[in-house]
Scaffold this motif. Structure first.
Motif, PDB file in Angstrom:
ATOM      1  N   ARG A 157      12.814  43.033  19.171  1.00 53.21           N
ATOM      2  CA  ARG A 157      13.037  41.810  19.969  1.00 53.21           C
ATOM      3  C   ARG A 157      12.140  41.894  21.427  1.00 53.21           C
ATOM      4  O   ARG A 157      11.652  40.963  21.845  1.00 53.21           O
ATOM      5  CB  ARG A 157      14.345  41.463  20.712  1.00 53.21           C
ATOM      6  N   ARG A 158      12.138  43.103  21.837  1.00 52.16           N
ATOM      7  CA  ARG A 158      11.491  43.273  22.888  1.00 52.16           C
ATOM      8  C   ARG A 158       9.859  43.204  22.643  1.00 52.16           C
ATOM      9  O   ARG A 158       9.019  42.540  23.261  1.00 52.16           O
ATOM     10  CB  ARG A 158      11.571  44.865  23.658  1.00 52.16           C
ATOM     11  N   ASP A 159       9.591  43.800  21.424  1.00 50.57           N
ATOM     12  CA  ASP A 159       8.029  43.772  21.045  1.00 50.57           C
ATOM     13  C   ASP A 159       7.849  42.132  20.664  1.00 50.57           C
ATOM     14  O   ASP A 159       6.708  41.980  20.992  1.00 50.57           O
ATOM     15  CB  ASP A 159       7.788  44.426  19.936  1.00 50.57           C
ATOM     16  N   GLY A 163       4.546  40.447  22.487  1.00 51.98           N
ATOM     17  CA  GLY A 163       3.519  39.854  21.622  1.00 51.98           C
ATOM     18  C   GLY A 163       3.273  38.392  22.068  1.00 51.98           C
ATOM     19  O   GLY A 163       2.327  37.875  22.326  1.00 51.98           O
ATOM     20  N   ARG A 164       4.508  37.826  22.077  1.00 52.40           N
ATOM     21  CA  ARG A 164       4.420  36.387  22.587  1.00 52.40           C
ATOM     22  C   ARG A 164       3.751  36.167  24.137  1.00 52.40           C
ATOM     23  O   ARG A 164       3.029  35.079  24.288  1.00 52.40           O
ATOM     24  CB  ARG A 164       5.884  35.509  22.603  1.00 52.40           C
ATOM     25  N   LEU A 165       3.827  37.316  24.858  1.00 54.04           N
ATOM     26  CA  LEU A 165       3.311  37.011  25.990  1.00 54.04           C
ATOM     27  C   LEU A 165       2.080  37.339  26.165  1.00 54.04           C
ATOM     28  O   LEU A 165       1.175  36.541  26.689  1.00 54.04           O
ATOM     29  CB  LEU A 165       3.953  38.276  27.044  1.00 54.04           C
ATOM     30  N   TYR A 166       1.670  38.257  25.381  1.00 48.18           N
ATOM     31  CA  TYR A 166       0.133  38.172  25.134  1.00 48.18           C
ATOM     32  C   TYR A 166      -0.641  37.020  24.574  1.00 48.18           C
ATOM     33  O   TYR A 166      -1.702  36.485  25.044  1.00 48.18           O
ATOM     34  CB  TYR A 166      -0.229  39.510  23.904  1.00 48.18           C
ATOM     35  N   LEU A 167      -0.062  36.285  23.569  1.00 46.32           N
ATOM     36  CA  LEU A 167      -0.569  35.056  22.756  1.00 46.32           C
ATOM     37  C   LEU A 167      -0.431  33.898  23.682  1.00 46.32           C
ATOM     38  O   LEU A 167      -1.307  33.280  23.806  1.00 46.32           O
ATOM     39  CB  LEU A 167       0.053  34.973  21.439  1.00 46.32           C
TER      40      LEU A 167
ATOM     41  N   LYS B  56       9.789  31.666  27.703  1.00 45.17           N
ATOM     42  CA  LYS B  56      11.106  31.679  27.084  1.00 45.17           C
ATOM     43  C   LYS B  56      11.626  30.357  27.243  1.00 45.17           C
ATOM     44  O   LYS B  56      12.503  29.866  26.327  1.00 45.17           O
ATOM     45  CB  LYS B  56      11.889  32.781  27.951  1.00 45.17           C
ATOM     46  N   ALA B  57      11.407  29.681  28.368  1.00 45.87           N
ATOM     47  CA  ALA B  57      11.982  28.297  28.926  1.00 45.87           C
ATOM     48  C   ALA B  57      11.435  27.138  27.801  1.00 45.87           C
ATOM     49  O   ALA B  57      11.977  26.191  27.395  1.00 45.87           O
ATOM     50  CB  ALA B  57      11.597  28.013  30.422  1.00 45.87           C
ATOM     51  N   SER B  58      10.089  27.561  27.487  1.00 46.69           N
ATOM     52  CA  SER B  58       9.561  26.357  26.493  1.00 46.69           C
ATOM     53  C   SER B  58       9.546  26.916  25.040  1.00 46.69           C
ATOM     54  O   SER B  58       9.121  26.124  24.247  1.00 46.69           O
ATOM     55  CB  SER B  58       8.239  26.163  26.881  1.00 46.69           C
ATOM     56  N   HIS B  59      10.252  27.928  24.887  1.00 47.06           N
ATOM     57  CA  HIS B  59      10.786  28.303  23.495  1.00 47.06           C
ATOM     58  C   HIS B  59       9.324  28.609  22.672  1.00 47.06           C
ATOM     59  O   HIS B  59       9.293  28.219  21.586  1.00 47.06           O
ATOM     60  CB  HIS B  59      11.471  27.440  22.628  1.00 47.06           C
ATOM     61  N   PHE B  60       8.438  29.131  23.354  1.00 46.07           N
ATOM     62  CA  PHE B  60       7.249  29.465  22.749  1.00 46.07           C
ATOM     63  C   PHE B  60       7.214  30.063  21.200  1.00 46.07           C
ATOM     64  O   PHE B  60       7.626  31.229  21.503  1.00 46.07           O
ATOM     65  CB  PHE B  60       6.207  30.046  23.746  1.00 46.07           C
ATOM     66  N   LEU B  61       6.554  29.720  20.353  1.00 44.19           N
ATOM     67  CA  LEU B  61       6.414  30.412  18.966  1.00 44.19           C
ATOM     68  C   LEU B  61       7.972  30.316  18.372  1.00 44.19           C
ATOM     69  O   LEU B  61       7.952  30.925  17.229  1.00 44.19           O
ATOM     70  CB  LEU B  61       6.006  31.611  19.166  1.00 44.19           C
ATOM     71  N   GLU B  62       9.173  29.926  18.958  1.00 38.27           N
ATOM     72  CA  GLU B  62      10.386  29.875  18.410  1.00 38.27           C
ATOM     73  C   GLU B  62      10.695  29.101  17.303  1.00 38.27           C
ATOM     74  O   GLU B  62      11.697  29.174  16.380  1.00 38.27           O
ATOM     75  CB  GLU B  62      11.362  29.784  19.356  1.00 38.27           C
TER      76      GLU B  62
END
Lengths: 185, 74
Positions: A157-159, A163-167, B56-62
């Motif tokens: 979950r941390r990774d 990863g989402r932050l990078y993208l 997180k608030a926008s549920h990006f890629l979720e």
């Protein structure tokens, strides 16, 4: 899965066919625009790409599943490119964009940019890229990814967040000014 | 904030591991401690953590996106 150690793609593909079929079906369900590709077609194309790789040997099942996931992502992206190319072919195809089917296809440019950003992440931090690929493109749960990778779910979950932050940062830094990160939310 | 260079990402990466493991209410103090010896690093991390809250608030890629219908020719 020890019985799969150091065997080629033919053996692995046969023994893992059910797993892969489930992955493909899930992928096609998540992306209804591609349903007409067919689960079996996706699997067979994935196999042909694997076999064409020159007798690749996989150390274990997780490595094979991750590799196959990359192949399947490539197939989806190839299909987006093909359909984009068709749409540029003339007025008839552009008019067809108004159909509900094409609405499901969504914005191919955003998916292509995500694909490019994911490739860039893979060169900097391949573990993060693989987690994004398994979770977003394949729809595999955090628990399953943790089991595949032999790490805790908390680490996954941390990774995933990292990863989402990078993208997100990469897409928001595009010249277009962040629209593409927004449409992926 | 410009895109990451690979070198910058690798420098930030271990700090992000730590930051993403602590609760939001403790992050301000954590950033302040870093700022005491590296202001640039602290500023980058603060911006990234703010971006993390945003995604997180926008549920990006979720979930798969609800992309807009492409437009016809003008």
């Amino acid at each position: 899965m020890n019985q799969h150690e150091n065997v080629g793609p033919d053996d692995l593909f046969g023994s893992l066919y059910a797993d892969l079929r489930g992955l493909a079906r899930r992928e096609l369900k998540r992306q209804p625009s591609f349903a007409d590709l067919g689960v079996t077609s996706v699997l067979h194309q994935a196999y042909l790409k694997l076999a064409a790789g020159g007798g690749a040997i996989f150390a274990d099942r997780p490595q094979f599943v991750a590799y196959t996931a990359r192949v399947m992502r490539g197939l989806i992206i190839d299909e987006i490119r093909r359909r984009q190319s068709q749409k540029r072919g003339g007025l008839f195809h552009l008019t067809a964009l108004a159909t509900q089917h094409e609405h499901d296809l969504a914005d191919p440019r955003a998916m292509m940019q995500l694909n490019d950003a994911l490739d860039a992440l893979a060169t900097v931090d391949p573990d993060l890229a693989e987690i994004i690929e398994l979770k977003f493109f394949r729809g595999i749960s955090f628990a399953e990814i943790a089991a595949i990778r032999g790490v805790s779910e908390r680490t996954v979950r941390r990774d995933w967040d990292k990863g989402r932050l990078y993208l997100h940062h990469a897409l928001s830094s595009e010249p277009a000014g962040g629209r593409d990160a927004a449409v992926l939310a | 904030m410009p895109p990451f260079s690979p070198e910058r990402w690798r420098a930030l990466s271990p700090y992000l591991d730590e930051a993403l493991g602590i609760t939001s209410d403790r992050r301000a103090g954590w950033i302040a401690a870093i700022a005491a010896h590296d202001l640039t690093l602290a500023a980058d991390l603060a911006a990234l953590l703010a971006e993390h809250e945003e995604l997180k608030a926008s549920h990006f890629l979720e979930r798969l996106p609800d992309w807009p219908t492409p437009k016809l020719i003008d």
